[in-house]
Write an enzyme that holds these catalytic residues in place. Structure first.
Site, PDB file in Angstrom:
ATOM      1  N   ASP A   1      36.268  27.562  24.865  1.00  0.00           N
ATOM      2  CA  ASP A   1      37.281  27.375  23.832  1.00  0.00           C
ATOM      3  C   ASP A   1      38.686  27.216  24.409  1.00  0.00           C
ATOM      4  O   ASP A   1      39.678  27.344  23.690  1.00  0.00           O
ATOM      5  CB  ASP A   1      37.272  28.561  22.859  1.00  0.00           C
ATOM      6  CG  ASP A   1      37.545  29.893  23.552  1.00  0.00           C
ATOM      7  OD1 ASP A   1      37.660  29.914  24.789  1.00  0.00           O
ATOM      8  OD2 ASP A   1      37.637  30.911  22.838  1.00  0.00           O
TER       9      ASP A   1
ATOM     10  N   CYS B   1      38.590  30.221  28.752  1.00  0.00           N
ATOM     11  CA  CYS B   1      37.517  30.713  29.615  1.00  0.00           C
ATOM     12  C   CYS B   1      38.034  31.462  30.841  1.00  0.00           C
ATOM     13  O   CYS B   1      37.436  32.473  31.252  1.00  0.00           O
ATOM     14  CB  CYS B   1      36.579  29.581  30.032  1.00  0.00           C
ATOM     15  SG  CYS B   1      37.369  28.256  30.985  1.00  0.00           S
TER      16      CYS B   1
ATOM     17  N   HIS C   1      35.511  24.590  33.906  1.00  0.00           N
ATOM     18  CA  HIS C   1      35.151  25.865  33.273  1.00  0.00           C
ATOM     19  C   HIS C   1      35.113  27.001  34.285  1.00  0.00           C
ATOM     20  O   HIS C   1      34.799  26.800  35.464  1.00  0.00           O
ATOM     21  CB  HIS C   1      33.767  25.726  32.630  1.00  0.00           C
ATOM     22  CG  HIS C   1      33.389  26.838  31.707  1.00  0.00           C
ATOM     23  ND1 HIS C   1      34.122  27.166  30.589  1.00  0.00           N
ATOM     24  CD2 HIS C   1      32.352  27.705  31.736  1.00  0.00           C
ATOM     25  CE1 HIS C   1      33.547  28.192  29.969  1.00  0.00           C
ATOM     26  NE2 HIS C   1      32.483  28.533  30.647  1.00  0.00           N
TER      27      HIS C   1
END
Length: 242
Positions: free
Chosen positions: A111, A114, A220
């Site tokens: 979102d 992370c 990520h």
């Protein structure tokens, strides 16, 4: 990206106030906000100081990976997100390294928070504390501007305002600020093809704790554990996976 944060110290003054009433109200609000910040700082400090089991677990990971060499860390902002083919290859490379090192990921929600979620999980064993981690990182960026400004290729105040927003992606500047604020060594197992491991150390301090993160380059962050030790918590939203 994300909502604009309101200034908790700002109070709209009524027109025509006399006798210092507005100043008094503003002072009361500022005092309340200061108390709240102090309480939050003390709570975080207590959690960090008391979690001896967490430090033992992180030390065990460190001993297992003590053979890995690290290059000096240079803070930087995020680069361009790789295309799907490159990102897929990077993910496969990272997954292979984690398997080789006996590590497993606790997946964080994709979102935009992370990095802060992974840090919160490592520091507090609760990824939901990511808002507190972000707040303290932004405070650190403000208080120690001279440490970070040279690495930010935009007006520094704009960068700080951007990082205050929920959902704004963290970068290697915020990682350095987190290492400094929490007196932590942040260890990244990465998908970089030329460098599998990076250590981020606090400026002029001996780290009191260690945080282990995986970094799928420009895509990520996840929280790292030894295989078999990953908590059973599950993300509420879809995480980054192809």
């Amino acid at each position: 990206m994300g909502e604009h944060n309101r200034n908790p110290f700002a109070i709209a003054s009524a027109s025509g106030n006399a006798g210092g009433g507005s100043t008094s109200a503003s002072s009361d609000s500022s005092f309340s906000s200061s108390v709240a910040d102090t309480d939050d700082d003390q709570t975080i400090a207590r959690i960090l100081a008391e979690d001896e089991s967490l430090r033992r677990e992180q030390g065990k990971l460190g001993r297992r990976l003590s053979h890995l060499g690290s290059i000096p860390h240079t803070p930087r902002v995020n680069r361009q997100i790789p295309d799907v083919n490159d990102a897929t290859l990077d993910h496969e490379l990272l997954s292979g390294r984690l398997a080789t090192y006996g590590l497993a990921e606790l997946q964080m929600e994709g979102d935009g928070n992370c990095q802060f979620r992974a840090l919160a999980d490592q520091l507090f064993r609760n990824a939901d504390y990511h808002k507190h981690v972000r707040k303290h990182v932004v405070k650190q960026l403000k208080r120690q501007r001279k440490l970070y400004e040279e690495y930010v290729p935009m007006k520094y105040r704009h960068y700080r305002r951007k990082m205050k927003k929920p959902g704004e992606w963290g970068d290697h500047v915020t990682l350095q600020a987190a290492a400094d604020r929490f007196e932590a060594k942040i260890c990244l197992v990465t998908s970089f093809r030329e460098q599998s491991y990076i250590e981020i150390l606090p400026h002029n301090k001996i780290p009191l704790r260690v945080a282990w993160l995986s970094y799928w380059s420009e895509v990520h962050y996840n929280s790292l554990y030894s295989v078999g030790d990953v908590p059973t918590r599950k993300p509420k939203k879809k995480h980054w996976l192809f």
